[in-house]
Design an enzyme around this catalytic site. Structure first.
Site: not given
Length: 356
Positions: A152, A231, A119
């Protein structure tokens, strides 16, 4: 159990700690009936999720079912139609290799042993998992449910959702954002960095086995929340490398250098990086790069701007100095305004326009 407020998907809510939502307790209310345990769920068929879900469907056992959910009905129909065509072409039985459409995130979670989410923003992830948990206990399955969020988002939100899932005994939550862009998602060569309890080797191996269906590498970075933290560190570097690559290529081209020759030299030298070698920003240098398709497809400049913002916010909360981050954020804000919807390598086009 609390988590920050949830609103409808089309809006962009303020994600503030004071507006907390209490999750229902489900610790002792599981159903004793078992649902299908050979069903996989996928929520979020954007440019990344669409290709990840295709690889997932291709690699799970043909007798298993994939159930999908997305807010874009046309995207869902296209995904199902492509799967049906692939099954017809391969002579697969109508009862095998199936893809079903769910009406809600809750339905996906009810039917699936493994649910994967992909998403765009934190509020979308919050909304999905609130939908999963708000109506009480999920039907019990033979195996413990596994929720893998490949989005993320900010580390605080990810940890809040993990706590909500674990404290209500709904299953296991793992944050596993990806690196590799749409090219990697399409080829099944993504790299994942994930956060899961370091006390469970069995869980870590289970997560790795699932992620291997959509990518080539999976790094366990620590407990829940560590995947998104890793990340954001990676994408902070990517954001700056992309600008530097675009600037270097623009500089060389304006000096009269052939862009392909320049890129070959850079990629055999110390300037080599992913934006120069795989996602080169100059049209025609790498035929498979978005730059060679009018910067279509790929990793959107808006998403890079978002990831950079999240990294800077997380850095501020941890009192970490990032000297190049502010300038990079200004660049991506301007590029997003000028080239919204394009791949983030369109920074090169933006620089060219400024140099004219």
């Amino acid at each position: 159990m609390t988590i920050r407020s949830v609103v409808s998907l089309p809006k962009a809510p303020r994600l503030c700690a004071p507006t907390a939502r209490r999750w229902p307790s489900m610790a002792r209310t599981f159903s004793t009936t078992s649902h299908r345990d050979a069903t996989w769920g996928f929520i979020g068929l954007g440019q990344m999720g669409y290709n990840m879900a295709k690889n997932l469907r291709a690699k799970i056992p043909i007798s298993d079912t994939l159930i999908v959910r997305d807010v874009n009905e046309e995207t869902i129909k296209r995904f199902v139609a492509e799967n049906q065509e692939a099954r017809r072409s391969s002579g697969t039985s109508p009862d095998q290799g199936k893809v079903e459409i769910a009406e809600s995130a809750r339905e996906v979670a009810e039917k699936s042993t493994v649910t994967i989410t992909s998403l765009p923003e934190s509020q979308h992830v919050i909304n999905v998992f609130h939908s999963v948990l708000k109506d009480g206990a999920l039907p019990s399955l033979k195996d413990e449910r596994l929720f893998i969020d490949t989005s993320t988002i900010d580390p605080v939100t990810s940890k809040d959702i993990a706590n909500a899932i674990h404290n209500t005994q709904a299953g296991r939550f793992v944050d596993a954002p990806v690196s590799g862009g749409v090219v990697g998602a399409r080829a099944g060569t993504l790299s994942f960095m994930f956060g899961a309890s370091s006390q469970s080797d069995q869980l870590i191996e289970r997560v790795r086995s699932v992620l291997s269906l959509m990518g080539k590498k999976a790094w366990h970075l620590g407990d829940p929340g560590s995947g998104v933290s890793g990340k954001l560190a990676n994408n902070y570097l990517l954001a700056i490398n992309n600008i530097a690559t675009a600037e270097a290529m623009n500089l060389g081209v304006r000096w009269g250098l052939d862009p392909k020759a320049l890129a070959q030299m850079i990629n055999s030298s110390t300037g080599r990086c992913w934006p120069s070698e795989v996602n080169n920003p100059v049209p025609g240098v790498v035929e498979t790069a978005p730059a060679s398709r009018n910067y279509e497809g790929g990793f959107g400049v808006s998403l890079m701007h978002k990831d950079l913002r999240l990294a800077l916010e997380a850095a501020e909360k941890s009192s970490t100095s990032l000297y190049l981050g502010g300038q990079a954020r200004d660049v991506y804000r301007a590029v997003e305004d000028a080239h919204r919807g394009k791949d983030f390598s369109v920074v090169y086009q933006w620089l060219q326009d400024k140099s004219e």
